[in-house]
Write an enzyme that holds these catalytic residues in place. Structure first.
Site, PDB file in Angstrom:
ATOM      1  N   GLY A  27     117.895  56.945  52.883  1.00  0.00           N
ATOM      2  CA  GLY A  27     116.951  55.238  52.883  1.00  0.00           C
ATOM      3  C   GLY A  27     116.006  55.834  53.131  1.00  0.00           C
ATOM      4  O   GLY A  27     115.360  57.216  53.850  1.00  0.00           O
ATOM      5  N   SER A  44     110.759  63.309  55.250  1.00  0.00           N
ATOM      6  CA  SER A  44     112.069  63.569  54.335  1.00  0.00           C
ATOM      7  C   SER A  44     113.164  64.109  54.586  1.00  0.00           C
ATOM      8  O   SER A  44     113.088  65.072  55.501  1.00  0.00           O
ATOM      9  CB  SER A  44     111.908  64.048  53.434  1.00  0.00           C
ATOM     10  OG  SER A  44     112.552  64.725  52.251  1.00  0.00           O
ATOM     11  N   SER A  74     110.538  62.103  50.339  1.00  0.00           N
ATOM     12  CA  SER A  74     110.193  62.359  49.211  1.00  0.00           C
ATOM     13  C   SER A  74     109.927  60.912  47.961  1.00  0.00           C
ATOM     14  O   SER A  74     109.089  61.467  46.823  1.00  0.00           O
ATOM     15  CB  SER A  74     111.147  62.743  48.509  1.00  0.00           C
ATOM     16  OG  SER A  74     112.193  61.444  48.552  1.00  0.00           O
ATOM     17  N   ASP A  75     109.988  59.510  48.734  1.00  0.00           N
ATOM     18  CA  ASP A  75     109.911  57.910  48.085  1.00  0.00           C
ATOM     19  C   ASP A  75     108.510  57.609  48.604  1.00  0.00           C
ATOM     20  O   ASP A  75     108.376  56.776  48.084  1.00  0.00           O
ATOM     21  CB  ASP A  75     111.236  57.114  48.389  1.00  0.00           C
ATOM     22  CG  ASP A  75     112.248  58.196  47.945  1.00  0.00           C
ATOM     23  OD1 ASP A  75     112.419  57.828  46.249  1.00  0.00           O
ATOM     24  OD2 ASP A  75     113.190  57.706  48.629  1.00  0.00           O
ATOM     25  N   HIS A  94     113.736  50.890  51.422  1.00  0.00           N
ATOM     26  CA  HIS A  94     114.495  51.799  50.368  1.00  0.00           C
ATOM     27  C   HIS A  94     115.707  51.943  50.705  1.00  0.00           C
ATOM     28  O   HIS A  94     116.051  53.297  51.866  1.00  0.00           O
ATOM     29  CB  HIS A  94     113.830  52.977  49.887  1.00  0.00           C
ATOM     30  CG  HIS A  94     114.545  53.917  48.650  1.00  0.00           C
ATOM     31  ND1 HIS A  94     114.662  52.580  47.205  1.00  0.00           N
ATOM     32  CD2 HIS A  94     114.757  54.469  48.393  1.00  0.00           C
ATOM     33  CE1 HIS A  94     115.699  53.762  46.624  1.00  0.00           C
ATOM     34  NE2 HIS A  94     115.443  54.801  47.386  1.00  0.00           N
ATOM     35  N   HIS A  96     120.226  53.146  49.222  1.00  0.00           N
ATOM     36  CA  HIS A  96     121.318  53.141  48.612  1.00  0.00           C
ATOM     37  C   HIS A  96     122.141  51.842  48.561  1.00  0.00           C
ATOM     38  O   HIS A  96     123.093  53.094  48.243  1.00  0.00           O
ATOM     39  CB  HIS A  96     121.544  55.012  47.730  1.00  0.00           C
ATOM     40  CG  HIS A  96     120.511  55.558  47.765  1.00  0.00           C
ATOM     41  ND1 HIS A  96     120.937  56.340  46.618  1.00  0.00           N
ATOM     42  CD2 HIS A  96     119.564  55.473  47.466  1.00  0.00           C
ATOM     43  CE1 HIS A  96     119.385  56.936  46.041  1.00  0.00           C
ATOM     44  NE2 HIS A  96     118.524  56.558  46.644  1.00  0.00           N
ATOM     45  N   ASP A 119     117.634  31.357  49.660  1.00  0.00           N
ATOM     46  CA  ASP A 119     116.787  31.261  51.170  1.00  0.00           C
ATOM     47  C   ASP A 119     116.166  32.034  51.165  1.00  0.00           C
ATOM     48  O   ASP A 119     115.170  32.256  52.008  1.00  0.00           O
ATOM     49  CB  ASP A 119     117.925  31.230  52.012  1.00  0.00           C
ATOM     50  CG  ASP A 119     118.719  30.323  52.202  1.00  0.00           C
ATOM     51  OD1 ASP A 119     118.633  28.888  52.359  1.00  0.00           O
ATOM     52  OD2 ASP A 119     119.768  30.006  52.541  1.00  0.00           O
ATOM     53  N   HIS A 168     118.492  53.647  39.935  1.00  0.00           N
ATOM     54  CA  HIS A 168     117.938  54.182  40.834  1.00  0.00           C
ATOM     55  C   HIS A 168     118.876  52.857  42.569  1.00  0.00           C
ATOM     56  O   HIS A 168     120.044  53.226  43.185  1.00  0.00           O
ATOM     57  CB  HIS A 168     116.574  54.741  41.488  1.00  0.00           C
ATOM     58  CG  HIS A 168     116.037  55.135  42.470  1.00  0.00           C
ATOM     59  ND1 HIS A 168     115.104  56.000  42.843  1.00  0.00           N
ATOM     60  CD2 HIS A 168     116.755  55.810  43.736  1.00  0.00           C
ATOM     61  CE1 HIS A 168     114.898  56.179  43.517  1.00  0.00           C
ATOM     62  NE2 HIS A 168     116.014  56.477  44.693  1.00  0.00           N
ATOM     63  N   TYR A 226     113.459  25.181  59.290  1.00  0.00           N
ATOM     64  CA  TYR A 226     114.814  25.520  59.423  1.00  0.00           C
ATOM     65  C   TYR A 226     114.308  26.571  60.579  1.00  0.00           C
ATOM     66  O   TYR A 226     112.915  26.725  60.742  1.00  0.00           O
ATOM     67  CB  TYR A 226     115.132  26.333  58.394  1.00  0.00           C
ATOM     68  CG  TYR A 226     116.511  27.476  58.881  1.00  0.00           C
ATOM     69  CD1 TYR A 226     117.906  26.944  58.244  1.00  0.00           C
ATOM     70  CD2 TYR A 226     116.165  28.967  59.572  1.00  0.00           C
ATOM     71  CE1 TYR A 226     118.383  27.925  59.157  1.00  0.00           C
ATOM     72  CE2 TYR A 226     116.985  29.278  59.378  1.00  0.00           C
ATOM     73  CZ  TYR A 226     119.245  28.545  59.123  1.00  0.00           C
ATOM     74  OH  TYR A 226     119.765  29.764  59.605  1.00  0.00           O
TER      75      TYR A 226
END
Lengths: 229, 229, 229, 229
Positions: A27, A44, A74-75, A94, A96, A119, A168, A226
């Protein structure tokens, strides 16, 4: 440079394993300074336990490393595409995380079955189309960003601040990296409950437009009521 | 004022994340002083980690804030309706606990499949009907209370101390806020096991009336013999 | 002898319960010194909490105990077969982790549904055939190794570093015991997500060859670009 | 009296919530001194956090309280029936652990799908028949014991040391309370994996007799070779 932003992005990154959103190094979180046009991202493959704020890498929006001795995630090229295409976003996460990733592997968008979803996400959380072999080739990570943007052709990314990258895993975003992290947690919960909802009732219907609007607008926009303000 | 009640309601509120019943600020607990006709409730959108007993808001049964500098929970009007309609209850807990919320999203009542259920709930835990667009509009939270009360037209709320608000999530109650909290934990367990029961045996039948009565009456009423007395 | 290797194998063993991969003594890790042709393995049925590095048993590749006062793991003969048949591996981990074990009990290979899988396993993770009554007899543990090797007749064990032993549970391996442990964690995550993927979409397809290659080769081989180097 | 046994039974009881086998007071452990014909059991409805070894109640096999100021567990009569009918057992554990309880609610025995099961239970773990309304009446807890014993008419309780009480939950036993506790943990794992096995492969078959025997006899009987001896 960008010490404050680095600290915020660092804080979001190390929260990922604590929130059970990532195993090992699966991540990454990033945050952008829109005035300078620079974003800060995790290096990375570095263990979260060993990560330090000064390890974070500073990138410009052309994809050049501006500061940092380590290689960026790497992303990175996917983050870059999103920052370019969605000018209102200030942070990206990001992971997984298993429930969201399972929906991504199933190639399905997550239907909006309840108010927990509404929400935060005003409608289904889309799953991108599969990439072609060519797209999965040379500029894979950049193309991952492109197919995400394509999925938001008719969706406002500030109303639906997350996506499933087919096969992915999820990306979420927000006005800053902390909001992106918050939504990564929400997405995982919503993904879990949507699965059980469908298996408790195969004919379960998405939440009615009126209730969805009520809940989203309780928390967002000029008439939100809220929380404390 | 109401310092003791505030402490009890505070204790129940901070127990919600510890018991894995809420993420972030997704839940609220309240307790009422029936003599004074005042109830104490969590303020809206305040982190449990930062919440202090004196942050709690005191409301009367007309919906007026009697004490407190913060805005009460956005679900206050729902609590209010329940306190009005069910004079025997002294505390209410609302969560988005994932198993109970999934049943709510599925729009299904939780069948009574075993003695764990029957020890606390004398029959199925009902799911409310969907709200109309009008009900989901102006006075949404009040109407949420009204459809809950409607679901108990033929059910004694002290025998079935909980409900699923369709598409939303569970509410539980009891003679005080601690009992409401206890039942929120039970409801989540019961909701989980009911799901697995149905998937282990699609023809699973609800517990027989004789066994249900045995278990409920072991713990409740004048002939109860569970525990120390 | 082999103090360094013992420490590494010890570290991997005590990580198994911490990673929720084993209950009680249901697992074992081993590591080999290829030059000496000796491997170090957990003793049989010893609590992880009481295990000490010097309790580990040293075995040669003929199955003789070379050092150690305790009996080696009952699965030692399986490890031995794998070390003999797969000369590139340096460590092995066996667990009864629940998701992978369930696939083994179901007698199914784990399809490659996403990039988390493809990052570590280049194709489906095979399940062995059932053993005959004869194989399950006298030399059971040795035969377990033999049917594993048989399952890799057409698969490179360095590309797919794990297997499901039918009705039993998973084995993983790698260049050393730490890599074997890492993959045991990955396998459990991948096994969980594959289950949910199939139940979210009964027509889910395995990841396309192009994307699988992209991800596996991002992390492995001479053109890998994931992480720092 | 029976201070040592009380300590062992106390230790097993407080382990139940730590092992996530019980919520609140939903469980109880007991142990028997066969020479004296007395057993020690948890008092009814006492929080595990507040339980002390001297709170445990001593009962004889006629159901009389021999020592203790608190009332024994409401399930005492069930334990009593089991101690009478199964003379080899020395300890019993009852929980509402969610996976085993779900099978009990589904009214199904747990098939023996793998070696984890066969290592401890030599065959399916039976579920009792439903009780008649009369049996669920006056002497309910005693009758629960009677239907358990009935389910073992053709099964050796030392070979299958556990049962599911229909609609209720599991009981496990062993030569002492610690072994009963150990098997309660195993049963919960086995119950979980059996569920997933069936949902991964609806045609999954029970483990072959030869492999079941191999595993059970590796750990039990005069030719056992698992562990240190």
């Amino acid at each position: 440079m960008l010490e404050k932003l680095k600290q915020k992005v660092y804080d979001a990154n190390i929260e990922l394993p604590r929130r059970n959103l990532v195993e090992f190094t699966w991540g990454n979180a990033s945050g952008i300074d829109r005035e300078l046009g620079l974003f800060v991202i995790k290096p990375s493959g570095v263990d979260y336990a060993k990560l330090k704020p000064y390890d974070l890498v500073v990138m410009d929006l052309e994809g050049n490393r501006v500061e940092g001795r380590l290689r960026p995630s790497s992303d990175t090229a996917t983050h870059l595409e999103l920052y370019r295409a969605f000018p209102e976003i200030g942070g990206i996460v990001h992971t997984h995380s298993p429930w969201a990733t399972s929906w991504a592997q199933a190639g399905r968008s997550i239907p909006s079955y309840g108010t927990t979803h509404a929400d935060y996400f005003y409608g289904a959380i889309p799953c991108t189309r599969n990439m072609t072999p060519e797209e999965a080739g040379e500029e894979y990570e950049k193309n991952a960003g492109i197919v995400i943007v394509e999925a938001f052709k008719d969706i406002n990314p500030m109303h639906v601040p997350g996506v499933l990258c087919a096969n992915h895993g999820p990306f979420t975003w927000g006005k800053d990296v902390n909001e992106a992290l918050h939504r990564a947690v929400v997405l995982e919960q919503v993904a879990k409950m949507a699965f059980y909802t469908e298996h408790m009732n195969p004919h379960a219907e998405e939440i009615h437009q009126s209730l969805m609007s009520k809940h989203f607008l309780r928390k967002h926009g000029s008439n939100a009521y809220y929380g404390q303000r």
